[in-house]
Write a protein that holds these residues in place. Structure first.
Motif, mmCIF file in Angstrom:
data_model
loop_
_atom_site.group_PDB
_atom_site.id
_atom_site.type_symbol
_atom_site.label_atom_id
_atom_site.label_comp_id
_atom_site.label_asym_id
_atom_site.label_seq_id
_atom_site.Cartn_x
_atom_site.Cartn_y
_atom_site.Cartn_z
ATOM 1 N N ASP A 9 11.730 19.726 30.501
ATOM 2 C CA ASP A 9 11.504 19.651 29.007
ATOM 3 C C ASP A 9 10.175 20.589 28.713
ATOM 4 N N GLN A 10 9.096 20.398 29.434
ATOM 5 C CA GLN A 10 8.164 20.854 29.303
ATOM 6 C C GLN A 10 8.213 22.629 29.636
ATOM 7 N N GLN A 13 9.761 23.814 26.190
ATOM 8 C CA GLN A 13 8.775 23.914 25.111
ATOM 9 C C GLN A 13 7.723 25.131 25.258
ATOM 10 N N ARG A 14 7.250 25.551 26.625
ATOM 11 C CA ARG A 14 6.589 26.511 26.889
ATOM 12 C C ARG A 14 7.406 27.972 26.370
ATOM 13 N N ILE A 16 9.950 28.010 24.389
ATOM 14 C CA ILE A 16 9.999 28.280 22.988
ATOM 15 C C ILE A 16 8.632 28.829 22.297
ATOM 16 N N ASP A 17 7.769 28.330 22.709
ATOM 17 C CA ASP A 17 6.304 28.992 22.445
ATOM 18 C C ASP A 17 6.135 30.390 22.574
ATOM 19 N N ARG A 24 11.610 32.156 15.977
ATOM 20 C CA ARG A 24 11.082 30.888 16.242
ATOM 21 C C ARG A 24 11.037 30.355 14.945
#
Length: 124
Positions: A9-10, A13-14, A16-17, A24
């Protein structure tokens, strides 16, 4: 490569960032869900087998299909499939890049972008 659910999950998120803001910004009303594997129903709908699973899947109505007179009944969802992505990657950096490419590819379905435009943006 194998991550815990929290680590994956982390990584999502990275990834997507790292997606450019122009893409986005369209995630605002899209749910991103991580599943270990696609369901049998998903595979059947895509005409795929468990031996050749997708890395991600967009479910919803693209902007090209929408109408103000008939709004979608359900929120748009991007599914990210953890195990197929882990199997194809050897490093965390490679995994994050593949997640990024997968999310962008699925957003493209929502936006109605074609593969040529994705290539222009560096997502092949």
């Amino acid at each position: 490569m194998k991550l815990t659910q929290k680590e994956f999950d982390q990584a999502v998120q990275r990834a997507i960032d790292h997606i450019p803001e122009e893409i986005r910004e369209h995630l605002e009303n899209v749910i991103i869900t991580v599943l270990k594997q696609p369901s049998k129903q998903m595979l059947d709908e895509l005409g795929l087998t468990p031996d050749d699973p997708p890395l991600g899947l967009y479910q919803g109505a693209s902007l090209m299909e929408r109408s103000v007179f008939a709004p979608p009944l359900y929120p748009d969802t991007i599914f990210i499939f953890q195990e197929p992505l882990e199997r194809m990657c050897d490093t965390p950096a490679e995994l994050e890049r593949e997640i990024e490419i997968t999310v962008v590819h699925e957003i493209a379905h929502f936006l109605g972008l074609d593969d040529d435009r994705l290539s222009e943006l560096g997502y092949e």
